[in-house]
Design a protein around this motif. Structure first.
Motif, PDB file in Angstrom:
ATOM      1  N   ALA A  30       0.823  -1.214   0.000  1.00  0.00           N
ATOM      2  CA  ALA A  30       0.000   0.000   0.000  1.00  0.00           C
ATOM      3  C   ALA A  30       0.856   1.263   0.000  1.00  0.00           C
ATOM      4  CB  ALA A  30      -0.924  -0.005   1.218  1.00  0.00           C
ATOM      5  N   GLY A  31       1.912   1.278   0.781  1.00  0.00           N
ATOM      6  CA  GLY A  31       2.767   2.462   0.835  1.00  0.00           C
ATOM      7  C   GLY A  31       3.490   2.732  -0.464  1.00  0.00           C
ATOM      8  N   SER A  32       4.034   1.686  -1.069  1.00  0.00           N
ATOM      9  CA  SER A  32       4.776   1.886  -2.313  1.00  0.00           C
ATOM     10  C   SER A  32       3.851   2.245  -3.463  1.00  0.00           C
ATOM     11  CB  SER A  32       5.618   0.661  -2.649  1.00  0.00           C
ATOM     12  OG  SER A  32       4.812  -0.473  -2.764  1.00  0.00           O
ATOM     13  N   GLY A  58      11.044  12.026  -9.008  1.00  0.00           N
ATOM     14  CA  GLY A  58      10.110  12.402 -10.060  1.00  0.00           C
ATOM     15  C   GLY A  58       9.537  11.221 -10.808  1.00  0.00           C
ATOM     16  N   SER A  59      10.069  10.040 -10.602  1.00  0.00           N
ATOM     17  CA  SER A  59       9.598   8.845 -11.294  1.00  0.00           C
ATOM     18  C   SER A  59       8.764   8.002 -10.338  1.00  0.00           C
ATOM     19  CB  SER A  59      10.797   8.030 -11.792  1.00  0.00           C
ATOM     20  OG  SER A  59      10.388   6.751 -12.200  1.00  0.00           O
ATOM     21  N   SER A  60       7.564   7.645 -10.766  1.00  0.00           N
ATOM     22  CA  SER A  60       6.694   6.848  -9.894  1.00  0.00           C
ATOM     23  C   SER A  60       7.254   5.442  -9.683  1.00  0.00           C
ATOM     24  CB  SER A  60       5.287   6.777 -10.476  1.00  0.00           C
ATOM     25  OG  SER A  60       5.304   6.166 -11.743  1.00  0.00           O
ATOM     26  N   ALA A  65       9.584   1.749  -5.889  1.00  0.00           N
ATOM     27  CA  ALA A  65      10.568   0.705  -5.586  1.00  0.00           C
ATOM     28  C   ALA A  65      11.372   1.063  -4.341  1.00  0.00           C
ATOM     29  CB  ALA A  65      11.496   0.498  -6.773  1.00  0.00           C
ATOM     30  N   LEU A  66      11.808   2.309  -4.240  1.00  0.00           N
ATOM     31  CA  LEU A  66      12.564   2.734  -3.062  1.00  0.00           C
ATOM     32  C   LEU A  66      11.722   2.626  -1.789  1.00  0.00           C
ATOM     33  CD1 LEU A  66      14.528   5.822  -4.432  1.00  0.00           C
ATOM     34  CD2 LEU A  66      15.448   3.575  -3.818  1.00  0.00           C
ATOM     35  N   LEU A  71      10.561   0.144   3.344  1.00  0.00           N
ATOM     36  CA  LEU A  71       9.566  -0.432   4.248  1.00  0.00           C
ATOM     37  C   LEU A  71       9.846  -1.908   4.539  1.00  0.00           C
ATOM     38  CD1 LEU A  71       6.240   1.201   3.025  1.00  0.00           C
ATOM     39  CD2 LEU A  71       7.555   1.724   5.084  1.00  0.00           C
ATOM     40  N   ASP A  72      10.356  -2.643   3.564  1.00  0.00           N
ATOM     41  CA  ASP A  72      10.732  -4.038   3.815  1.00  0.00           C
ATOM     42  C   ASP A  72      11.850  -4.118   4.846  1.00  0.00           C
ATOM     43  OD1 ASP A  72      10.531  -6.928   3.091  1.00  0.00           O
ATOM     44  OD2 ASP A  72      12.635  -6.566   2.556  1.00  0.00           O
TER      45      ASP A  72
END
Length: 97
Positions: A30-32, A58-60, A65-66, A71-72
């Motif tokens: 959900a967060g990503s 600026g890139s979704s 991914a970050l 979060l992982d």
């Protein structure tokens, strides 16, 4: 009757499969996805950060991914400190709905 027996089985997913019953995994997804969609819906977000960071934020796909990686690490790999038991599996008890 067969369907209800299958729905109640609590077997863990096969290796390599995603476990949506673990709420930490759902929060990562959900967060990503949320931050990725936010950057897509508000492209001016990259103007609020320094130039060297604008390409990353600026890139979704990049921000999603970050976010998933961070979060992982937070939910599955870092511990809160000494004396805190590790969360190797989903907490026991009823799931929040």
């Amino acid at each position: 009757m067969e369907l209800s027996l299958l729905a109640r089985s609590e077997s863990p997913p096969p290796p390599g499969r995603f476990n949506f019953k673990d709420q930490r995994n759902s929060m990562i997804v959900a967060g990503s996805l949320g931050l990725g969609m936010y950057v897509t819906a508000q492209p001016d977000v990259k103007d609020a950060v320094p130039v060297w960071m604008a390409d990353l934020l600026g890139s979704s796909i990049t921000i999603g991914a970050l976010t998933a990686i961070v979060l992982d690490l937070v939910f599955h790999h870092w511990r809160a400190g000494p004396g805190v038991p590790p969360l190797d599996r989903a907490p026991e008890g009823p799931a929040l709905t």
